[in-house]
Structures are given as structure tokens and as C-alpha cells.
Write a protein that holds these residues in place. Structure first.
Motif, PDB file in Angstrom:
ATOM      1  N   ASN A 194     -13.282 -90.964  -1.041  1.00  0.00           N
ATOM      2  CA  ASN A 194     -14.607 -90.352  -1.164  1.00  0.00           C
ATOM      3  C   ASN A 194     -15.728 -91.353  -1.388  1.00  0.00           C
ATOM      4  O   ASN A 194     -16.888 -91.057  -1.115  1.00  0.00           O
ATOM      5  N   ARG A 195     -15.379 -92.547  -1.870  1.00  0.00           N
ATOM      6  CA  ARG A 195     -16.406 -93.551  -2.157  1.00  0.00           C
ATOM      7  C   ARG A 195     -16.226 -94.759  -1.258  1.00  0.00           C
ATOM      8  O   ARG A 195     -15.112 -95.070  -0.828  1.00  0.00           O
ATOM      9  N   PRO A 196     -17.323 -95.466  -0.969  1.00  0.00           N
ATOM     10  CA  PRO A 196     -17.208 -96.678  -0.159  1.00  0.00           C
ATOM     11  C   PRO A 196     -16.198 -97.642  -0.771  1.00  0.00           C
ATOM     12  O   PRO A 196     -16.212 -97.887  -1.977  1.00  0.00           O
ATOM     13  N   GLY A 197     -15.305 -98.146   0.057  1.00  0.00           N
ATOM     14  CA  GLY A 197     -14.323 -99.114  -0.422  1.00  0.00           C
ATOM     15  C   GLY A 197     -13.042 -98.518  -0.943  1.00  0.00           C
ATOM     16  O   GLY A 197     -12.095 -99.253  -1.241  1.00  0.00           O
ATOM     17  N   ASP A 198     -12.957 -97.173  -1.067  1.00  0.00           N
ATOM     18  CA  ASP A 198     -11.699 -96.556  -1.498  1.00  0.00           C
ATOM     19  C   ASP A 198     -10.579 -96.889  -0.510  1.00  0.00           C
ATOM     20  O   ASP A 198     -10.812 -96.915   0.709  1.00  0.00           O
ATOM     21  N   THR A 199      -9.396 -97.141  -1.046  1.00  0.00           N
ATOM     22  CA  THR A 199      -8.224 -97.409  -0.194  1.00  0.00           C
ATOM     23  C   THR A 199      -7.041 -96.557  -0.660  1.00  0.00           C
ATOM     24  O   THR A 199      -5.899 -97.010  -0.697  1.00  0.00           O
ATOM     25  N   ASN A 200      -7.343 -95.307  -1.024  1.00  0.00           N
ATOM     26  CA  ASN A 200      -6.316 -94.428  -1.580  1.00  0.00           C
ATOM     27  C   ASN A 200      -5.217 -94.068  -0.583  1.00  0.00           C
ATOM     28  O   ASN A 200      -4.149 -93.610  -0.982  1.00  0.00           O
ATOM     29  N   GLY A 201      -5.482 -94.264   0.694  1.00  0.00           N
ATOM     30  CA  GLY A 201      -4.482 -93.909   1.693  1.00  0.00           C
ATOM     31  C   GLY A 201      -3.472 -95.011   1.971  1.00  0.00           C
ATOM     32  O   GLY A 201      -2.467 -94.769   2.657  1.00  0.00           O
ATOM     33  N   GLN A 202      -3.707 -96.205   1.434  1.00  0.00           N
ATOM     34  CA  GLN A 202      -2.834 -97.340   1.739  1.00  0.00           C
ATOM     35  C   GLN A 202      -1.399 -97.103   1.271  1.00  0.00           C
ATOM     36  O   GLN A 202      -1.136 -96.844   0.098  1.00  0.00           O
ATOM     37  N   GLY A 203      -0.463 -97.164   2.225  1.00  0.00           N
ATOM     38  CA  GLY A 203       0.951 -97.075   1.897  1.00  0.00           C
ATOM     39  C   GLY A 203       1.497 -95.681   1.709  1.00  0.00           C
ATOM     40  O   GLY A 203       2.698 -95.526   1.416  1.00  0.00           O
ATOM     41  N   ILE A 204       0.679 -94.639   1.870  1.00  0.00           N
ATOM     42  CA  ILE A 204       1.171 -93.272   1.652  1.00  0.00           C
ATOM     43  C   ILE A 204       2.327 -92.963   2.606  1.00  0.00           C
ATOM     44  O   ILE A 204       2.235 -93.185   3.818  1.00  0.00           O
ATOM     45  N   GLY A 205       3.409 -92.455   2.029  1.00  0.00           N
ATOM     46  CA  GLY A 205       4.570 -92.081   2.817  1.00  0.00           C
ATOM     47  C   GLY A 205       5.274 -93.244   3.481  1.00  0.00           C
ATOM     48  O   GLY A 205       6.190 -93.042   4.283  1.00  0.00           O
ATOM     49  N   GLY A 206       4.856 -94.438   3.156  1.00  0.00           N
ATOM     50  CA  GLY A 206       5.424 -95.607   3.801  1.00  0.00           C
ATOM     51  C   GLY A 206       5.087 -95.693   5.279  1.00  0.00           C
ATOM     52  O   GLY A 206       5.702 -96.478   6.018  1.00  0.00           O
ATOM     53  N   THR A 207       4.095 -94.896   5.716  1.00  0.00           N
ATOM     54  CA  THR A 207       3.753 -94.852   7.145  1.00  0.00           C
ATOM     55  C   THR A 207       2.266 -95.024   7.423  1.00  0.00           C
ATOM     56  O   THR A 207       1.876 -95.219   8.584  1.00  0.00           O
ATOM     57  N   TRP A 208       1.442 -94.928   6.380  1.00  0.00           N
ATOM     58  CA  TRP A 208      -0.014 -95.043   6.571  1.00  0.00           C
ATOM     59  C   TRP A 208      -0.507 -96.343   5.951  1.00  0.00           C
ATOM     60  O   TRP A 208      -0.246 -96.614   4.784  1.00  0.00           O
ATOM     61  N   PHE A 209      -1.256 -97.106   6.755  1.00  0.00           N
ATOM     62  CA  PHE A 209      -1.751 -98.402   6.291  1.00  0.00           C
ATOM     63  C   PHE A 209      -3.160 -98.653   6.823  1.00  0.00           C
ATOM     64  O   PHE A 209      -3.496 -98.228   7.935  1.00  0.00           O
ATOM     65  N   ALA A 210      -3.959 -99.344   6.015  1.00  0.00           N
ATOM     66  CA  ALA A 210      -5.258 -99.771   6.512  1.00  0.00           C
ATOM     67  C   ALA A 210      -5.037-100.598   7.769  1.00  0.00           C
ATOM     68  O   ALA A 210      -4.078-101.364   7.864  1.00  0.00           O
ATOM     69  N   VAL A 211      -5.909-100.417   8.740  1.00  0.00           N
ATOM     70  CA  VAL A 211      -5.722-101.092  10.018  1.00  0.00           C
ATOM     71  C   VAL A 211      -6.530-102.386  10.073  1.00  0.00           C
ATOM     72  O   VAL A 211      -7.690-102.430   9.649  1.00  0.00           O
ATOM     73  N   GLY A 212      -5.902-103.425  10.581  1.00  0.00           N
ATOM     74  CA  GLY A 212      -6.560-104.707  10.709  1.00  0.00           C
ATOM     75  C   GLY A 212      -7.392-104.783  11.977  1.00  0.00           C
ATOM     76  O   GLY A 212      -7.304-103.919  12.855  1.00  0.00           O
ATOM     77  N   PRO A 213      -8.197-105.845  12.133  1.00  0.00           N
ATOM     78  CA  PRO A 213      -9.075-105.982  13.298  1.00  0.00           C
ATOM     79  C   PRO A 213      -8.335-106.056  14.626  1.00  0.00           C
ATOM     80  O   PRO A 213      -8.912-105.804  15.677  1.00  0.00           O
ATOM     81  N   ASP A 214      -7.037-106.399  14.580  1.00  0.00           N
ATOM     82  CA  ASP A 214      -6.260-106.471  15.817  1.00  0.00           C
ATOM     83  C   ASP A 214      -5.343-105.272  16.002  1.00  0.00           C
ATOM     84  O   ASP A 214      -4.556-105.221  16.954  1.00  0.00           O
ATOM     85  N   GLY A 215      -5.452-104.278  15.101  1.00  0.00           N
ATOM     86  CA  GLY A 215      -4.592-103.096  15.167  1.00  0.00           C
ATOM     87  C   GLY A 215      -3.344-103.191  14.305  1.00  0.00           C
ATOM     88  O   GLY A 215      -2.622-102.213  14.170  1.00  0.00           O
ATOM     89  N   GLY A 216      -3.095-104.354  13.724  1.00  0.00           N
ATOM     90  CA  GLY A 216      -1.939-104.518  12.845  1.00  0.00           C
ATOM     91  C   GLY A 216      -2.161-103.861  11.492  1.00  0.00           C
ATOM     92  O   GLY A 216      -3.263-103.396  11.173  1.00  0.00           O
TER      93      GLY A 216
END
Length: 221
Positions: A194-216
Motif C-alpha cells: 500500500n505504501r511506496p517501497g513496500d515489498t510485502n509480496g517478496q517470496g510469498i508461496g515460494g513463487t512470487w518475487f520482485a522482478v529485476g530489470p532483466d526479468g530475473g
């Protein structure tokens, strides 16, 4: 005489502006002046091929039928005279209409390293159950409510800050919406951020990850 001088001055100004534009394009590459990306069609999952609903009809204010391209523009939206957020919403808010333009920016954070954010500074994610070759989203229905896809209006501009334009693509989802991809991977935001910079989705379920500039996948540090 005054009118002639003003005319000549206007012509000189226009010529200088054109020359500056050509120089920028030449130095920064064609992507700085707009690279066209053709929207691909996501293949229907095998199990749902017969029962998948037909694509949603375009909204009244959407781009004309057949407009199946996007323009990539190097630099932020603000640098190109855009204000606001193009219609991109935040958190759990429902994206009723696709944004008329989208901005993707690469940032570096102590806990994640290089990853992408949108114009609202919301962290963007990728899903391990999607595929990159071919690009296909496997997040629909309830999944897409929790992980809203990064969509855009057909014919819209995608502003890129710190991202190689060749990494950007687009697919047409099962509901007809146009979703952006990075390195072939469909990208999303998380409704729990909900706030700028939140990363609450990182690692959820072992399948969701922040995406890098190259898609990694951005790695938790």
C-alpha cells in the motif's frame, strides 16, 4: 520587416529543435525516440482451452480495434512532459480501466537489490508458475485480484528508466487485457503493498518475487 524577422526566428528555432531531437536519437539509440512492441497473444492453457471465456470487449474509450502495438520511450514520464500516474492504481484498488501509459523504473534496495517499480513506486513482481518462452500468464481470477497484472491501454506509451527496451514485451491475457512482460515474464503488482517501497509480496508461496530489470528474480539479501 518585423514579421519577416519573426518568421525567420521561428524557422531557426524549429530547425534547432529538430537537430537536437536527431542528435538525442542518434546518441541514445532508436529506443529513446520510441520503439514499437507488438502485443503477442497468450496461448490458452491446455486444460482450459475449451472453456476459456471470450476476450472482453474493449471499453468505449479504449484504443481502436487493430491497434496492437505499444511505444517504448526511454526516460521517465515526467521527462517527456507527462504528469500524474497515467491511471495506474495502488494496493488493493481495482484497475477498472487500463492505464493510458505506464512507467517502469529500475531501483536498488538494500534488501532486494535491483528491481522494478511503477510510477507509484509500487514494487513489481513475477510468478514462477508463469512461463517466459512463450510468455504466458497463469494468474487469473482470484489470483489476479491478489496480484493485479501490469496492464496498459493498446497504443499506449511505456516509459523506461534504467531498463533496456529490448527486455520489454506484451501479451494479451485471457480476458483481452494487455499485460507487460520483462525478459518474457509477465509482471504484476501486489495488492498487499500500500505504501511506496513496500515489498510485502517478496517470496510469498515460494513463487512470487520482485522482478529485476532483466526479468530475473530479485534475491532477498
Amino acid at each position: 520587416m518585423t514579421r519577416e524577422r519573426n518568421t525567420h526566428a521561428a524557422r531557426r528555432s524549429a530547425s534547432r529543435a529538430l537537430l537536437a531531437t536527431l542528435l538525442v536519437c542518434g546518441l541514445a539509440g532508436a529506443s529513446a525516440c520510441g520503439k514499437t512492441v507488438v502485443i503477442g497473444d497468450a496461448p490458452a492453457p491446455a486444460a482450459a482451452a475449451q472453456s476459456a471465456p471470450p476476450p472482453t470487449a474493449p471499453a468505449p474509450d479504449s484504443a481502436p480495434a487493430g491497434n496492437d502495438t505499444l511505444q517504448l520511450v526511454s526516460g521517465s514520464a515526467a521527462e517527456h512532459g507527462r504528469s500524474g500516474n497515467g491511471g495506474t492504481v495502488v494496493g488493493a484498488a481495482l484497475q477498472v480501466q487500463p492505464p493510458v501509459w505506464v512507467q517502469l523504473s529500475a531501483v536498488d534496495a538494500p534488501d532486494l537489490g535491483p528491481h522494478l517499480i511503477n510510477v507509484n513506486q509500487s514494487t513489481l513482481y513475477r510468478f514462477d508458475r508463469d512461463t517466459a518462452d512463450p510468455s504466458q500468464s497463469n494468474c487469473d481470477a482470484d489470483c489476479a485480484a491478489t496480484w493485479p497484472p501490469v496492464i496498459i491501454k493498446e497504443g499506449g506509451n511505456v516509459y523506461l528508466a534504467g531498463i533496456e527496451p529490448s527486455r520489454i514485451g506484451a501479451i494479451r491475457r485471457q480476458d483481452g487485457a494487455v499485460q507487460l512482460t520483462v525478459g518474457g515474464w509477465p509482471i504484476y503488482r501486489y495488492s498487499g503493498d500500500n505504501r511506496p517501497g513496500d515489498t510485502n509480496g517478496q517470496g510469498i508461496g515460494g513463487t512470487w518475487f520482485a522482478v529485476g530489470p532483466d526479468g530475473g528474480k530479485a534475491a532477498q539479501r
